[in-house]
Design an enzyme around this catalytic site. Structure first.
Site, PDB file in Angstrom:
ATOM      1  N   SER A 197       0.820  -1.218   0.000  1.00  0.00           N
ATOM      2  CA  SER A 197       0.000   0.000   0.000  1.00  0.00           C
ATOM      3  C   SER A 197       0.851   1.264   0.000  1.00  0.00           C
ATOM      4  O   SER A 197       1.932   1.308   0.612  1.00  0.00           O
ATOM      5  CB  SER A 197      -0.873  -0.014   1.258  1.00  0.00           C
ATOM      6  OG  SER A 197      -1.354   1.264   1.539  1.00  0.00           O
ATOM      7  N   TYR A 223      -1.467   0.750  10.620  1.00  0.00           N
ATOM      8  CA  TYR A 223      -1.775   0.062   9.367  1.00  0.00           C
ATOM      9  C   TYR A 223      -0.565   0.117   8.415  1.00  0.00           C
ATOM     10  O   TYR A 223      -0.149  -0.908   7.857  1.00  0.00           O
ATOM     11  CB  TYR A 223      -3.005   0.703   8.709  1.00  0.00           C
ATOM     12  CG  TYR A 223      -3.258   0.257   7.294  1.00  0.00           C
ATOM     13  CD1 TYR A 223      -3.990  -0.899   7.022  1.00  0.00           C
ATOM     14  CD2 TYR A 223      -2.773   0.997   6.206  1.00  0.00           C
ATOM     15  CE1 TYR A 223      -4.226  -1.297   5.720  1.00  0.00           C
ATOM     16  CE2 TYR A 223      -3.002   0.593   4.901  1.00  0.00           C
ATOM     17  CZ  TYR A 223      -3.726  -0.552   4.658  1.00  0.00           C
ATOM     18  OH  TYR A 223      -3.948  -0.954   3.370  1.00  0.00           O
ATOM     19  N   GLU A 233       0.299   3.656   1.740  1.00  0.00           N
ATOM     20  CA  GLU A 233       0.406   4.119   3.135  1.00  0.00           C
ATOM     21  C   GLU A 233       1.807   3.847   3.687  1.00  0.00           C
ATOM     22  O   GLU A 233       2.209   4.449   4.672  1.00  0.00           O
ATOM     23  CB  GLU A 233      -0.645   3.436   4.008  1.00  0.00           C
ATOM     24  CG  GLU A 233      -2.051   3.980   3.845  1.00  0.00           C
ATOM     25  CD  GLU A 233      -2.233   5.428   4.315  1.00  0.00           C
ATOM     26  OE1 GLU A 233      -1.658   5.800   5.354  1.00  0.00           O
ATOM     27  OE2 GLU A 233      -2.933   6.177   3.632  1.00  0.00           O
TER      28      GLU A 233
END
Ligand code: GDP
Length: 319
Positions: free
Chosen positions: A123, A147, A125
């Site tokens: 991801s 996360y 992120e």
């Protein structure tokens, strides 16, 4: 016949990927957790077309069983606790499912022994604070949430299994991607659902958090094509998948409200600190040159079309 096992089948990506693989003639196995009533909102249309299996990324034996039952050529590990905001409330569970879950799936695949091609859903992120803008495959990571940290573990353990055991294991570093099937807790869907409700007179206001972050938003079905392409290459590798454009939450609101003919949306939007995060990712933008050159992949759906599709779908659903 090609067989694929998808974890996280009931999520947005799982359901779009199943649609794509069915079109390509695959036999598709979708893994879901055993619950009294599985959430099949995104996969109702797949019942009878794919085979649902029970498995849990926190239980390696269940993953081994799913591999035996599906005997796949390709495994797509899309299952995770995928909501960034929730990861501060459940950091340990997020790390277990989103981080260690990858290790369990890789380990189960390795022990299974057959030559399986493995896709890991990494991801954007992981870039978090964005040391370099736009970010590419060589940009250093700087996650900003439990996360993001868990995804980073998943990313590195996938690379490590590729190098340690010569497994065909790829990570797709996907920037934000959305669709009509996005969960309502994500900002894009929360906005399009809210705009549709305002249009239909069902709601007065949308209450959001930080409106000044920027995201590189693509269309999920386009991104599933990239996942598949990664597993069709001669060599396993990691790829950034993004549009290269970035838009703020305010831009998203502009386009979403415009699609119902409202230009001045300020009176329809409120803010609440409840939706602010302890640490924010201010901007995300990806450079997908490598995927475009090596995979021949391209983002097809422009930002305005993505927002418009989502609003129209929510209006239709709620009408
Ligand atoms: P993320 O990029 O995976 O975290 O996707 P989200 O859709 O959850 O959040 C995108 C951005 O929208 C983040 O910067 C959030 O802080 C911001 N945001 C602002 N208001 C909200 C809200 O009400 N819900 C969510 N989920 N995000 C919000």
């Amino acid at each position: 016949m090609q067989r694929a096992l998808i974890t996280g089948i009931n999520g947005m990506d799982g359901s779009h990927l199943a649609d794509l693989l069915l079109k390509k003639g695959y036999e598709v196995y979708g893994m879901e957790r055993r619950t009294s009533s599985p959430n099949r909102t995104n996969t109702k249309h797949l019942e009878g077309k794919i085979i649902f299996l029970h498995g849990d990324l926190t239980d390696q034996n269940s993953l081994t069983r799913c591999l035996k039952q599906s005997n796949p050529c390709e495994v797509y590990n899309l299952g995770s606790q995928s909501f960034v905001g929730e990861s501060w409330n459940t950091p340990e569970q997020t790390s277990d499912v989103t981080g260690l879950g990858v290790l369990r799936m890789l380990e189960a695949t390795r022990e299974y022994g057959a030559p399986v091609r493995f896709y890991q859903a990494s991801s954007s992120e992981m870039f978090g604070r964005m040391v370099e803008n736009p970010a590419n495959e060589n940009t250093p990571f700087y996650p900003r949430s439990p996360y993001g940290v868990a995804k980073l573990y998943g990313h590195w353990i996938t690379k490590n299994y590729r190098e340690s055991y010569d497994m065909f294991a790829c990570s797709g570093i996907l920037f934000n991607h959305e669709s009509e099937r996005r969960g309502i807790e994500f900002v894009t869907r929360k906005i399009t659902d809210g705009v549709a409700r305002i249009h239909l007179g069902l709601q007065d206001k949308i209450i959001l958090g930080n409106l000044d972050s920027y995201r590189d938003w693509g269309y999920a079905p386009d991104y599933c094509e990239a996942m598949w392409l990664m597993l069709q290459q001669k060599k396993a590798d990691d790829y950034v998948i993004s549009t290269g454009e970035t838009h703020s939450i305010r831009n998203f609101l502009d386009v979403a409200f415009q699609s119902i003919g409202i230009v001045e949306w300020a009176s329809y939007v409120g803010q609440d600190p409840r939706f602010m995060r302890p640490a924010e990712v201010d901007v995300l933008r990806g450079d997908s040159t490598k995927a475009q050159t090596e995979l021949g992949w391209k983002p097809k759906t422009p930002f305005v079309d993505l927002v418009d599709k989502m609003v129209k779908n929510d209006i239709k659903r709620l009408s």
